[in-house]
Design an enzyme around this catalytic site. Structure first.
Site, short mmCIF file in Angstrom:
data_model
loop_
_atom_site.label_atom_id
_atom_site.label_comp_id
_atom_site.label_asym_id
_atom_site.label_seq_id
_atom_site.Cartn_x
_atom_site.Cartn_y
_atom_site.Cartn_z
N LYS A 77 0.86 -1.20 0.00
CA LYS A 77 0.00 0.00 0.00
C LYS A 77 0.89 1.24 0.00
CE LYS A 77 -3.92 2.02 2.60
NZ LYS A 77 -4.76 1.86 3.81
N SER A 93 -9.74 2.01 2.83
CA SER A 93 -8.84 2.76 1.98
C SER A 93 -7.81 1.91 1.23
CB SER A 93 -8.09 3.77 2.84
OG SER A 93 -7.25 3.13 3.78
N SER A 138 -10.01 -0.44 7.03
CA SER A 138 -9.39 -0.23 5.72
C SER A 138 -8.70 -1.44 5.11
CB SER A 138 -8.38 0.92 5.81
OG SER A 138 -9.04 2.15 5.74
#
Ligand SMILES: [Mg+2]
Ligand SMILES: [Zn+2]
Lengths: 493, 490, 99
Positions: A78, A153, A177
């Site tokens: 990420k 996210s 997330s």
């Protein structure tokens, strides 16, 4: 376009038996990225050294056999985790040109275990969002239905794993997330116990809630990755001194005789029928394996969102104070004095959701309002923790939906912050209580949309959660989205 | 200052700690390195970094708490204090707010002839900021972050200080303790010991506090004294005119000796303190505190008692000697030489020690304040002072002569020995020579002799003065005294 | 609670964010809604204040030994800077002194 391997065990077996080289394995991922990512948009940047590193690892393996199952394993990261030599943008204009000076601890550990980093994945700006629509860098699409959001996210990481562009990925989970996009994309996502994994090198959103965790197709893979990532780190004082090996031991425990709680508050009105039906089927599977289900009450959990949006925004407003255009990051060219430098830089550098949360958090901490908002939220947080503590005196873990609905359409909630916030309603309380929780694929809805079952356990129970997840995984089967060129397995719920 | 008013002062001292590395990262803690060479992602406030707490900084905090009689809390909490400034990399300072490491304690200061206890409110740990530079730069400022993250203790007194002299003595005593226990070098010029003052006035005899003003930027003891005096005058003039004192932050301008308004508290910042989530609460093992207590170095007050007992000198004198390290070292070295002279000359050591203490606390201290440490070495080294004192004890010169010699020696940076030689100074104690001068004086002043004999004893002093004058200052005053009495009674 | 225009301006100033008039109006509206929603916390019976994460901690905090490590090279420290001058970070002139 069939993947060369399926999961870490098959990778290690293929690698050690020389069925394929590490370079071939890495190239197969890069090929899939080249083919699929123009439409899916999971990656923000690719590692220019991935193939080189794979080659080096192959050469080294010619002399010494691989020591770790991760040796040569490709992973996606990420884009709020630092990989030295690659940008860390957090999908924000503010950090568009930022290059970290060092690796995140988790990246160091993966590299030390021999992993090959494929690239950095898209996300909501500074991890603030539940659909990856808040990225300043572009859209990421759900591979099961590209009209739908992948969740957020950590949307990019979830999509990368769901579409086999990367067999595993790292995400971060502050209020759901990891688990919410895992549920939306039909993969397994684990948020560890707070203090299990070092946060050093994770760009902070809400420091007391953030945890890094894996996306995987299989519980076994998630376990292996947890063993690499976990444990004390001299760079993060909030990591507990627990031995990660306890997870391997717990993963071997029996489902038979486990007591699993069903929190009534998580199965109330707002729950989508497709999700409800799918979870009922999952419950039956676990019951058939000998788990005993019991209703439990978590009356304060319904206030989780309220608490979360005060605590997380307060900490976020604080953590994002450092983006001032002085030492790194975006700088407005409009400013001629220092005050303007700050206000214009931050005005131009942050997107609307980030600004909304900075304002809310600043307000919640400001003089005259701190007691009413931030402190009150902390008190309710204590209440939620106590309720979980009490529940875990009676049950070994909790079983719940991960999200109230299957993946929603682009734009469906993006103009209404409150509606968007509510999509995290079931995931947030595990963060507030610092507990480990995972989302494992359950049966899809009749429309073929993924559904996630959530397991929440007491602190340090990741091994047991993964064990239960592995039972569901076997029953549901590992499914792949049609567009990724895979044959479908199993039938809908 | 208007005598109707009383000054109320509380001091906030920031002292840097003598650790090897910074408070939350392992960059070196060192003054004077080239800009931005002692920095890392942590102290630059990069995204993703986390603080780790330096054990030695905590140890030094515990030690100061024990030295000042504070309560050392086994559980304290770090907080974030928010404001935007280019020298503050994260946009917040990690400090302690609601649960500091230390509370309570006190420090006694000299007040006029007496001693007063100044209570301490709290002492907490925090990180220093970097430095912004403006001088000589066109249209820009420069930022150097070498100092960012250096460990500080902030020592906050209660508003118990009543005069500028007490304030200065408080600071000197505090710095002495910091140095004695190895916490800080106390260097005000380099900024390792910094002081802000909260000043208000109130009518004498009342107990409510007036509106307080915070004064910053006082980087020497002299400036503290000046700033407080000026602020006191300014506030009392305002109050005397019936005007209001505005709560504000003022800067001391050393070039004018005045304080200038910097920012009024109405527009004061809202620091939005909240507990630092990246650091767990600081929980101390009580055994550690006990261990630090057992290993606490000797404190200045203990040394004062010891010195006064050992040398048979007054406590005030011992305290004054020990307050200035340069002087106390100078004293120690000179005393060793005096001991040698005493042995050689066969006179009691205490006689020489007493003379030495007095000489240092009057003559040397005065010149040291005027000229600094250069008068403590070279031609004026401890051996030379010891020689001068021995000359007085052995009555080769008078005390007054010794003072003159010292003053000349300081002025011309020559050794007292050479001054004595050049001016052919020595003391006349021989009865023959003294008798000669006395007889001449008596002959020249028949009227005064007459009135003395009629009972006007006051004239005696005049006659002694005449004898000293006639001798060119060489007559031993005690001997001349005795002999003159003898002559007059004949 | 309803956030006034002035409150939004004040909070934006605290957060060093400049907002356009449209943003101000928009955020005032949205934040008011969120605060309204968040306010149902006030209906809860609450434990005594002051509890927060880590309150239960009682083991001595493990601390880091005071051993310096090399800092990063100055070129690296300045490598992300939007503007620099020699070995310094460069910013527009700071007029106000102190904090
Ligand atoms: Mg301070
Ligand atoms: Zn550093």
């Amino acid at each position: 376009m069939t993947p060369l391997f399926d999961g870490i065990a098959s990778f290690a077996q293929g690698r050690d038996s020389r069925k394929f080289s590490i370079e071939e394995a890495v190239r197969s991922c890069l090929d899939r990225i080249e083919n699929l990512d123009p439409e899916l948009g999971a990656f923000l940047s690719l590692n220019p050294n991935a193939v080189n590193r794979a080659r080096q690892l192959d050469n080294r393996m010619a002399r010494n056999p691989a020591q770790s199952p991760f040796y040569g394993y490709p992973v996606a990261i990420k884009d709020n985790l630092h990989v030295a030599g690659m940008p860390t943008t957090c999908a924000s204009r503010m950090l568009a040109n930022y290059r970290p000076l060092e690796n995140a601890t988790v990246v160091d550990r993966l590299l030390k275990a021999g992993a090959v980093i494929l690239g950095k994945t898209n996300m909501d700006e500074f991890a603030m969002g539940s659909s990856t629509e808040n990225s300043a860098m572009g859209v990421t699409r759900n591979p099961w239905d590209t009209r739908r959001v992948p969740g957020g996210s950590s949307g990019g990481s979830a999509v990368a794993v769901a579409s086999d562009m990367a067999p595993m990925a790292l995400g971060s989970d502050t209020g759901g997330s990891i688990r919410q996009p895992a549920a939306f994309c039909g993969v397994l996502g684990l948020k560890p116990t707070y203090g299990r994994i070092s946060r050093y090198g994770l760009v902070a959103f809400s420091s007391s809630l953030d945890q890094i965790g894996p996306f995987a197709r299989r519980a076994q893979d998630a376990l292996e990755m947890m063993l690499v990532l976990s444990g004390p780190d001299g760079r993060d004082m909030t990591v507990a001194s627990r031995n990660p090996e306890e997870m391997r031991r717990d993963f071997a425990s029996e489902v038979r005789g486990m007591v699993i709680g069903m929190p009534e508050e998580f199965f109330s009105d707002g729950l989508d029928d497709g999700v409800r039906v799918s979870l009922e089927r999952a419950r039956e599977v676990l019951a058939a394996e000998g788990a005993e289900f019991r209703p439990v009450r978590l009356p304060s959990a319904q206030y989780g969102i309220n608490v979360y949006y005060l605590i997380a925004t307060s900490e976020a407003a604080s953590n994002l104070s450092r983006y001032d255009g002085v030492r790194y990051g975006y700088r407005s060219l409009k400013a001629s004095n220092i005050r303007d430098l700050y206000t214009h830089t931050r005005q131009e550098g942050f997107g609307p959701e980030v600004k909304r949360r900075i304002l809310l958090g600043t307000f919640a901490l400001s003089a005259g309002y701190q007691d009413q908002y931030y402190r009150k939220a902390q008190q309710v947080q204590s209440l939620i923790r106590e309720e979980f503590d009490r529940a875990f005196h009676e049950v070994d873990m909790l079983f719940a939906p991960t999200t109230p609905t299957p993946p929603f359409l682009f734009g469906e909630k993006s103009s209404d912050p409150l509606a968007m916030y509510l999509s995290d309603i079931y995931t947030i309380s595990a963060n507030l209580a610092g507990l480990p929780a995972l989302s494992v694929p359950s049966w899809p809805t009749a429309e073929g949309l993924p559904v996630g079952a959530q397991l929440i356990g007491p602190a340090w129970s990741e091994g047991r959660l993964l064990k239960v997840a592995s039972v569901l995984e076997e029953a549901v089967g590992v499914r792949r989205p049609p567009m990724t060129g895979e044959r479908q397995g199993g039938e809908a719920a | 200052m208007n005598p109707e008013f009383e000054m109320v002062v509380g001091l906030e001292v920031h002292t840097q700690l003598l650790t090897r590395s910074k408070l939350f990262c392992r960059c070196e803690n060192r003054f004077g390195a080239p800009p931005n060479t002692l920095v890392c992602p942590v102290c630059l406030g990069h995204p993703g970094v986390l603080p780790v707490l330096n054990e030695e900084a905590v140890r030094l905090g515990i030690r100061l708490g024990l030295a000042l009689g504070c309560t050392v809390h086994t559980r304290s909490v770090f907080d974030r204090k928010h404001y935007f400034y280019p020298d503050l990399p994260k946009g917040y300072q990690i400090s302690q707010f609601t649960h500091p490491l230390l509370t309570g304690g006190s420090l006694s200061v000299r007040s006029g002839e007496g001693v007063r206890e100044i209570r301490l409110h709290r002492i907490h740990m925090e990180e220093d900021a970097g430095k912004n530079l403006h001088a000589g730069i066109r249209d820009a400022s420069h930022v150097d972050l070498n100092r960012a993250g250096v460990p500080l203790l902030e020592i906050v007194s209660e508003p118990d200080i009543r005069t500028p002299e007490e304030a200065v003595d408080y600071l000197k005593k505090l710095r002495q303790i910091l140095r004695a226990i190895g916490i800080s070098d106390g260097n005000m010029e380099e900024g390792s010991f910094r002081c802000d003052a909260n000043v208000s006035l109130r009518r004498k005899g009342t107990s409510a506090f007036g509106t307080k003003v915070e004064i910053k930027n006082m980087n020497s003891f002299r400036f503290v004294q000046k700033a407080l005096l000026h602020e006191c005058d300014r506030q009392s003039a305002l109050l005397a005119r019936g005007e209001r004192v505005v709560s504000e932050t003022r800067l001391f301008d050393s070039s004018t000796g005045k304080t200038l308004s910097m920012r009024s508290k109405e527009e004061a910042l809202d620091y939005r303190y909240f507990p630092e989530p990246d650091l767990p609460p600081l929980v101390l093992d009580p055994n550690w505190i006990a261990e630090e207590r057992a290993n606490l170095p000797e404190l200045p007050q203990e040394r004062v008692f010891k010195l006064s007992e050992e040398l048979g000198i007054r406590e005030e004198d011992a305290e004054a000697l020990l307050l200035e390290e340069d002087l106390s070292r100078y004293f120690e070295e000179a005393r060793e030489v005096v001991v040698r002279y005493a042995k050689e000359g066969g006179w009691p050591v205490e006689l020489g020690t007493g003379r030495l203490v007095n000489f240092i606390l009057s003559e040397v201290l005065r010149e040291w304040n005027r000229k600094g440490a250069r008068i403590l070495s070279g031609e004026l080294c401890p051996e030379e002072i010891a020689y001068l004192v021995a000359q007085v004890v052995e009555e080769r010169i008078s005390l007054n002569q010794a003072k003159e010699v010292y003053a000349m020696a300081v002025e011309s940076l020559r050794s007292p020995k050479s001054v004595i030689k050049e001016h052919n100074l020595s003391q006349e104690s021989g009865e023959e020579k003294l008798g000669e001068w006395i007889r001449e004086v008596l002959a020249e002043n028949p009227a005064e002799v007459q009135s003395y004999r009629e009972g006007k004893e006051r004239v005696f002093g005049f006659l002694v003065g005449q004898v000293m004058k006639k001798s060119g200052g060489k007559a031993n005053p005690q001997k001349a005294n005795l002999l003159l009495k003898d002559y007059l009674s004949r | 609670m309803k956030l006034t225009h002035d409150q939004v301006t004040h909070v934006a100033r605290l957060a060093s964010l400049s907002l356009t008039p449209e943003e101000e109006a928009h955020f005032a509206e949205e934040l008011s809604q969120i605060l309204d929603y968040v306010e149902n916390l006030n209906r809860l019976m609450l434990p005594p204040p002051g509890l927060h994460v880590g309150d239960g901690v009682s083991d001595p905090t493990p601390l880091h030994p005071d051993i310096p490590r090399p800092s990063v090279p100055v070129e690296e420290a300045l490598s992300n800077a939007p503007d620099r001058s020699g070995q310094f970070f460069r910013v527009p002139r700071i007029l106000e002194e102190g904090r």
